[in-house]
Design a protein around this motif. Structure first.
Motif, PDB file in Angstrom:
ATOM      1  N   HIS A   3       0.820  -1.210   0.000  1.00 51.61           N
ATOM      2  CA  HIS A   3       0.000   0.000   0.000  1.00 51.61           C
ATOM      3  C   HIS A   3       0.857   1.264   0.000  1.00 51.61           C
ATOM      4  O   HIS A   3       0.366   2.344  -0.276  1.00 51.61           O
ATOM      5  N   LEU A   4       2.136   1.145   0.290  1.00 53.08           N
ATOM      6  CA  LEU A   4       3.020   2.303   0.306  1.00 53.08           C
ATOM      7  C   LEU A   4       3.653   2.575  -1.045  1.00 53.08           C
ATOM      8  O   LEU A   4       4.440   3.488  -1.188  1.00 53.08           O
ATOM      9  N   SER A   5       3.317   1.807  -2.038  1.00 53.81           N
ATOM     10  CA  SER A   5       3.832   2.039  -3.379  1.00 53.81           C
ATOM     11  C   SER A   5       2.652   2.172  -4.330  1.00 53.81           C
ATOM     12  O   SER A   5       1.533   1.821  -4.006  1.00 53.81           O
ATOM     13  N   SER A   6       2.920   2.708  -5.495  1.00 52.88           N
ATOM     14  CA  SER A   6       1.875   2.967  -6.468  1.00 52.88           C
ATOM     15  C   SER A   6       2.272   2.362  -7.804  1.00 52.88           C
ATOM     16  O   SER A   6       3.454   2.225  -8.109  1.00 52.88           O
ATOM     17  N   ALA A   7       1.302   2.051  -8.606  1.00 49.89           N
ATOM     18  CA  ALA A   7       1.585   1.510  -9.931  1.00 49.89           C
ATOM     19  C   ALA A   7       2.010   2.611 -10.899  1.00 49.89           C
ATOM     20  O   ALA A   7       2.560   2.329 -11.944  1.00 49.89           O
ATOM     21  N   ASP A   8       1.756   3.858 -10.537  1.00 43.99           N
ATOM     22  CA  ASP A   8       2.042   4.974 -11.427  1.00 43.99           C
ATOM     23  C   ASP A   8       3.211   5.809 -10.917  1.00 43.99           C
ATOM     24  O   ASP A   8       3.341   6.052  -9.715  1.00 43.99           O
ATOM     25  N   PHE A   9       4.030   6.286 -11.854  1.00 40.50           N
ATOM     26  CA  PHE A   9       5.091   7.231 -11.516  1.00 40.50           C
ATOM     27  C   PHE A   9       4.458   8.571 -11.172  1.00 40.50           C
ATOM     28  O   PHE A   9       3.523   9.011 -11.840  1.00 40.50           O
ATOM     29  N   GLN A  10       4.954   9.198 -10.130  1.00 38.08           N
ATOM     30  CA  GLN A  10       4.470  10.508  -9.713  1.00 38.08           C
ATOM     31  C   GLN A  10       5.639  11.482  -9.736  1.00 38.08           C
ATOM     32  O   GLN A  10       6.518  11.393  -8.877  1.00 38.08           O
ATOM     33  N   PRO A  11       5.688  12.383 -10.706  1.00 39.80           N
ATOM     34  CA  PRO A  11       6.801  13.328 -10.740  1.00 39.80           C
ATOM     35  C   PRO A  11       6.776  14.232  -9.511  1.00 39.80           C
ATOM     36  O   PRO A  11       5.725  14.736  -9.123  1.00 39.80           O
ATOM     37  N   LEU A  12       7.920  14.386  -8.892  1.00 37.81           N
ATOM     38  CA  LEU A  12       8.050  15.219  -7.701  1.00 37.81           C
ATOM     39  C   LEU A  12       8.671  16.555  -8.073  1.00 37.81           C
ATOM     40  O   LEU A  12       9.380  16.672  -9.069  1.00 37.81           O
ATOM     41  N   ARG A  13       8.425  17.549  -7.247  1.00 34.95           N
ATOM     42  CA  ARG A  13       9.045  18.870  -7.418  1.00 34.95           C
ATOM     43  C   ARG A  13      10.221  18.938  -6.451  1.00 34.95           C
ATOM     44  O   ARG A  13      10.036  18.928  -5.241  1.00 34.95           O
ATOM     45  N   ILE A  14      11.414  19.004  -7.024  1.00 35.68           N
ATOM     46  CA  ILE A  14      12.652  18.886  -6.259  1.00 35.68           C
ATOM     47  C   ILE A  14      13.491  20.152  -6.418  1.00 35.68           C
ATOM     48  O   ILE A  14      13.740  20.599  -7.540  1.00 35.68           O
ATOM     49  N   THR A 160       8.454   2.043  -6.349  1.00 36.45           N
ATOM     50  CA  THR A 160       9.427   1.225  -5.631  1.00 36.45           C
ATOM     51  C   THR A 160       8.746   0.478  -4.494  1.00 36.45           C
ATOM     52  O   THR A 160       8.077   1.081  -3.654  1.00 36.45           O
ATOM     53  N   ARG A 161       8.933  -0.842  -4.477  1.00 34.86           N
ATOM     54  CA  ARG A 161       8.340  -1.698  -3.447  1.00 34.86           C
ATOM     55  C   ARG A 161       9.423  -2.269  -2.559  1.00 34.86           C
ATOM     56  O   ARG A 161      10.529  -2.449  -3.018  1.00 34.86           O
ATOM     57  N   PRO A 162       9.213  -2.522  -1.307  1.00 39.38           N
ATOM     58  CA  PRO A 162       7.919  -2.453  -0.657  1.00 39.38           C
ATOM     59  C   PRO A 162       7.521  -1.048  -0.220  1.00 39.38           C
ATOM     60  O   PRO A 162       6.367  -0.812   0.114  1.00 39.38           O
ATOM     61  N   CYS A 163       8.441  -0.091  -0.209  1.00 39.55           N
ATOM     62  CA  CYS A 163       8.059   1.258   0.193  1.00 39.55           C
ATOM     63  C   CYS A 163       9.044   2.283  -0.368  1.00 39.55           C
ATOM     64  O   CYS A 163      10.127   1.932  -0.834  1.00 39.55           O
ATOM     65  N   ASN A 164       8.634   3.532  -0.300  1.00 39.54           N
ATOM     66  CA  ASN A 164       9.420   4.656  -0.793  1.00 39.54           C
ATOM     67  C   ASN A 164       8.975   5.899  -0.032  1.00 39.54           C
ATOM     68  O   ASN A 164       8.070   5.833   0.802  1.00 39.54           O
ATOM     69  N   PHE A 165       9.590   7.040  -0.317  1.00 34.19           N
ATOM     70  CA  PHE A 165       9.260   8.260   0.428  1.00 34.19           C
ATOM     71  C   PHE A 165       8.041   9.007  -0.087  1.00 34.19           C
ATOM     72  O   PHE A 165       7.517   9.889   0.598  1.00 34.19           O
ATOM     73  N   VAL A 166       7.561   8.709  -1.265  1.00 35.15           N
ATOM     74  CA  VAL A 166       6.501   9.496  -1.886  1.00 35.15           C
ATOM     75  C   VAL A 166       5.263   9.651  -0.997  1.00 35.15           C
ATOM     76  O   VAL A 166       4.735  10.762  -0.866  1.00 35.15           O
ATOM     77  N   PRO A 167       4.772   8.617  -0.316  1.00 31.12           N
ATOM     78  CA  PRO A 167       3.570   8.794   0.516  1.00 31.12           C
ATOM     79  C   PRO A 167       3.769   9.745   1.699  1.00 31.12           C
ATOM     80  O   PRO A 167       2.802  10.205   2.292  1.00 31.12           O
ATOM     81  N   HIS A 168       5.018  10.044   2.049  1.00 27.18           N
ATOM     82  CA  HIS A 168       5.301  10.876   3.215  1.00 27.18           C
ATOM     83  C   HIS A 168       5.503  12.343   2.859  1.00 27.18           C
ATOM     84  O   HIS A 168       5.729  13.168   3.740  1.00 27.18           O
ATOM     85  N   LEU A 169       5.432  12.664   1.569  1.00 28.70           N
ATOM     86  CA  LEU A 169       5.716  14.017   1.103  1.00 28.70           C
ATOM     87  C   LEU A 169       4.440  14.830   0.930  1.00 28.70           C
ATOM     88  O   LEU A 169       3.349  14.284   0.820  1.00 28.70           O
ATOM     89  N   LYS A 170       4.615  16.155   0.882  1.00 30.48           N
ATOM     90  CA  LYS A 170       3.501  17.061   0.615  1.00 30.48           C
ATOM     91  C   LYS A 170       2.778  16.622  -0.652  1.00 30.48           C
ATOM     92  O   LYS A 170       3.416  16.222  -1.618  1.00 30.48           O
TER      93      LYS A 170
END
Length: 184
Positions: A3-14, A160-170
């Motif tokens: 549940h902490l990963s997604s099937a879709d790429f989400q571009p981040l603002r860095i 990225t599985r099993p987890c990545n930082f994306v769910p924790h970001l704004k």
């Protein structure tokens, strides 16, 4: 933990911050390395700056980005060594809500093959503040490339599985629109 990963790429603002007393934006090879990596992966460059290796200048620039609702990640290069002018860890650490202890440990581990035991002199660190991931990297282009390719590329990818930082970001979609109806 899927549940902490997604099937879709989400571009981040860095945003990319270079800490240096000797470089400018044209000669900033480490900053260029990070920008090439993030854009090559499909992310967006939110902003870029260069400040002197001064605790207060580092904090001022970083605080503005942490408060900016459109900046999700800040990559800082430079100032992580042991000279008297290396102040990035001291500037950044007090601003973090949570530290990512494993980041520095993993960076030193993956750097061992390239630079040997000199890796113990890296004070690379990371943490999260106000939904913004902040990563402090050494000032060499090779160190930035290593961090990007071996750690950040995967951890900033929602797939990225099993987890990545994306769910924790704004979340950009939760931010109010500007007065003109668009986000910068």
């Amino acid at each position: 933990m899927a549940h902490l990963s997604s099937a879709d790429f989400q571009p981040l603002r860095i945003a990319v911050l270079t800490v240096s007393d000797t470089r400018n934006l044209d000669t900033d090879t480490s900053g260029h390395t990070l920008i090439d990596g993030l854009q090559g992966a499909g992310h967006q460059l939110a902003d870029r700056a260069l400040v002197r290796d001064d605790i207060w200048q580092i904090r001022a620039r970083l605080c503005a980005w942490i408060a900016d609702p459109a900046v999700q990640v800040v990559l800082i290069t430079g100032g992580t060594g042991f000279t008297a002018r290396d102040n990035t860890p001291q500037a950044v650490a007090p601003l973090l809500d949570k530290s990512v202890d494993g980041f520095g440990e993993l960076f030193r581990q993956v750097s061992l093959a390239d630079i040997g035991t000199s890796t113990i002199q890296s004070r690379a660190l990371a943490g999260i503040s106000n939904g913004t991931l902040v990563c402090c990297l050494p000032g060499s282009p090779n160190a930035c490339r290593t961090a990007w390719e071996k750690i950040l590329l995967g951890q900033l990818d929602a797939r990225t599985r099993p987890c990545n930082f994306v769910p924790h970001l704004k979340r950009l979609d939760e931010q109010p629109a500007s007065c003109c109806g668009s986000r910068s």
